[in-house]
Design a protein around this motif. Structure first.
Motif, short mmCIF file in Angstrom:
data_model
loop_
_atom_site.label_atom_id
_atom_site.label_comp_id
_atom_site.label_asym_id
_atom_site.label_seq_id
_atom_site.Cartn_x
_atom_site.Cartn_y
_atom_site.Cartn_z
N LYS A 3 33.76 36.36 50.78
CA LYS A 3 34.46 37.14 49.77
C LYS A 3 33.97 36.71 48.39
CE LYS A 3 39.14 38.19 48.08
NZ LYS A 3 40.59 37.90 48.25
N ILE A 4 33.41 37.70 47.65
CA ILE A 4 32.88 37.37 46.32
C ILE A 4 33.29 38.45 45.33
CG2 ILE A 4 30.91 36.07 47.19
CD1 ILE A 4 29.16 38.46 46.72
N PRO A 5 33.34 38.14 44.02
CA PRO A 5 33.67 39.15 43.00
C PRO A 5 32.68 40.30 43.06
CG PRO A 5 33.76 36.95 42.07
CD PRO A 5 33.14 36.81 43.42
N VAL A 6 33.17 41.53 42.89
CA VAL A 6 32.34 42.71 43.04
C VAL A 6 31.16 42.70 42.08
CG1 VAL A 6 33.62 44.18 41.44
CG2 VAL A 6 32.42 45.20 43.38
N LYS A 7 31.34 42.13 40.88
CA LYS A 7 30.25 42.12 39.90
C LYS A 7 29.12 41.18 40.30
CE LYS A 7 33.10 43.49 35.94
NZ LYS A 7 33.58 43.13 34.57
N VAL A 13 25.18 42.72 51.32
CA VAL A 13 25.36 43.72 52.37
C VAL A 13 26.84 43.80 52.76
CG1 VAL A 13 24.72 44.40 54.71
CG2 VAL A 13 23.04 43.26 53.24
N LEU A 14 27.38 45.03 52.69
CA LEU A 14 28.79 45.22 53.04
C LEU A 14 29.05 44.94 54.52
CD1 LEU A 14 29.82 48.52 51.20
CD2 LEU A 14 30.78 46.25 50.84
N CYS A 15 30.15 44.28 54.80
CA CYS A 15 30.53 43.99 56.18
C CYS A 15 31.52 45.00 56.74
CB CYS A 15 31.13 42.58 56.27
SG CYS A 15 29.92 41.27 56.10
N HIS A 16 31.92 46.00 55.94
CA HIS A 16 32.89 46.98 56.41
C HIS A 16 32.75 48.26 55.60
CE1 HIS A 16 35.33 46.23 52.77
NE2 HIS A 16 34.92 44.98 52.92
N LEU A 46 34.59 49.33 41.54
CA LEU A 46 35.71 48.92 40.68
C LEU A 46 36.76 50.01 40.60
CD1 LEU A 46 33.74 47.14 37.82
CD2 LEU A 46 35.29 46.04 39.48
N SER A 47 36.30 51.29 40.53
CA SER A 47 37.26 52.40 40.44
C SER A 47 38.05 52.57 41.72
CB SER A 47 36.51 53.71 40.12
OG SER A 47 35.77 54.17 41.24
N LEU A 48 37.50 52.04 42.84
CA LEU A 48 38.22 52.09 44.11
C LEU A 48 39.14 50.90 44.30
CD1 LEU A 48 35.24 53.26 46.40
CD2 LEU A 48 37.11 54.65 45.49
N GLY A 49 39.25 50.08 43.26
CA GLY A 49 40.15 48.95 43.30
C GLY A 49 39.57 47.73 43.98
N LYS A 50 38.26 47.69 44.08
CA LYS A 50 37.61 46.58 44.78
C LYS A 50 37.13 45.54 43.76
CE LYS A 50 38.18 48.55 48.74
NZ LYS A 50 39.17 48.02 49.70
N ASP A 51 37.98 44.59 43.46
CA ASP A 51 37.58 43.50 42.57
C ASP A 51 36.78 42.44 43.32
OD1 ASP A 51 38.79 44.51 40.22
OD2 ASP A 51 40.75 43.87 40.99
N HIS A 52 37.04 42.36 44.63
CA HIS A 52 36.30 41.44 45.48
C HIS A 52 35.82 42.20 46.72
CE1 HIS A 52 38.69 38.68 43.01
NE2 HIS A 52 37.74 37.77 43.26
N ILE A 53 34.69 41.78 47.26
CA ILE A 53 34.09 42.46 48.41
C ILE A 53 33.73 41.42 49.46
CG2 ILE A 53 32.11 43.83 49.21
CD1 ILE A 53 33.91 45.47 47.54
#
Length: 340
Positions: A3-7, A13-16, A46-53
């Motif tokens: 889990k890391i900050p989106v920026k 690589v996305l896991c989901h 960010l607009s989807l509310g994803k501060d962390h990915i």
């Protein structure tokens, strides 16, 4: 996963999957599992509310599905193949030109026995047109141990599993026998059929010789077409076991090597294949005149890639060599001849 900050996710690589919802307008997947995050993706995330990915964290000895799929592509694909873009560990193999599809079935089995990765193909000896999808590879999990790819590389080595071999544009001489045709009692029906088959593969028919049931004259005609530059001689008529059917005897008199007289293919049991040096001489049974697809349609493409067939190659057609004679013929998209 990590889990890391989106920026800080650029290149990760996305896991989901990540879903985008706009009430009354959109409810759909915005990003797929396995997507490699780019700089331009950050504002949407960010607009989807994803501060962390949650992203895949690259580790030594572990490959992402797309990277592994590319390794498999390079390992298994031979000549005559182009590719789709890699997507979720999947790559489609596409025929680069018209030709005969060749599959190394033994290596294909060994590859698919490793696990967590697959290569799926059309049948061996399938005549394909340019642009036809012929195979596809897929890595099953999002990440795979590199050791499995290395094992595949060891097994396959420098060989290839999938390739398309282009046809040679051959020159063909036709020898038609039968007293009933020679003396004008009936009209020849073989010539037009053979010419049409050859046109399918852009081959040139040099001409047709019509003769009585005389083995010496038939032999001379075969040899004459070879002298005139024929790359293949096709003999029609006189191929049954009646005493006056002498075409097999005439072909033998040329001094050529008889590979087989008879084939486990229906229609086409009374088929003969011989070679005069490197030139194939075919004795075609009567079914070629009237049946939509026969032994000729299975053997001809292999001869047009200059494959020298053995008796064992013909014998293998017993599995799958039975034509179902469908009301609407779908050949080659059917079972006929697909057992080899």
């Amino acid at each position: 996963m990590k889990k890391i900050p989106v920026k800080e996710t650029i290149g990760s690589v996305l896991c989901h999957d990540i879903t985008q919802i706009i009430p009354g307008k959109i409810k759909d997947r915005a990003f797929k599992k396995g997507h490699i995050i780019k700089k331009e993706d950050i504002p949407l995330l960010l607009s989807l509310g994803k501060d962390h990915i949650y992203v895949w964290e690259k580790k030594e000895g572990v490959l992402h599905e797309n990277e592994a799929a590319e390794r498999l592509r390079k390992l298994t694909a031979g000549a005559g193949i182009t590719f789709s873009e890699v997507k979720e560990g999947k790559i489609n193999f596409i025929a680069e030109y018209d030709g005969l599809l060749k599959i190394n079935k033994e290596l294909l089995y060994k590859l698919n026995s490793i696990g967590e990765m697959i290569l799926v193909t059309l049948h061996n000896n399938y005549p394909v047109r340019k642009g036809k999808k012929v195979a596809g590879t897929r890595v099953i999990p999002l990440v795979i141990e590199e050791e499995k790819i290395k094992r595949a590389e060891e097994i396959i080595g420098n060989e290839k599993i999938v390739q398309v071999i282009p046809y040679k544009q051959m020159k063909v001489g036709i020898v038609t026998t039968g007293n009933e045709i020679y003396y004008g009692r009936i009209k020849d029906a073989f010539g037009a059929v053979i010419r049409k088959k050859m046109e399918e593969y852009d081959c040139e028919v040099l001409g047709q010789t019509i003769l009585p049931d005389d083995p010496d004259k038939i032999r001379n005609a075969i040899e004459s077409w070879i002298e005139k530059g024929a790359d293949m001689v096709v003999c029609t008529g006189g191929m049954s076991v009646d005493p006056d059917d002498v075409t097999p005897t005439a072909i033998e008199k040329t001094g050529g090597e008889i590979i087989t007289y008879g084939s486990p293919i229906l229609p086409g049991a009374m088929f003969l294949l011989a070679y005069k040096k490197d030139i194939p001489i075919l004795g075609l049974p009567g079914c070629v005149m009237y049946a939509k697809r026969t032994v000729f349609d299975l053997i001809l493409p292999r001869l047009l890639i200059k494959e020298r067939l053995k008796a064992s190659d013909i014998a293998k057609y017993g599995h799958g060599g039975f034509c179902m004679e469908c009301e609407v013929c779908r050949f080659p998209d059917c079972t006929f001849g697909k057992g080899v």
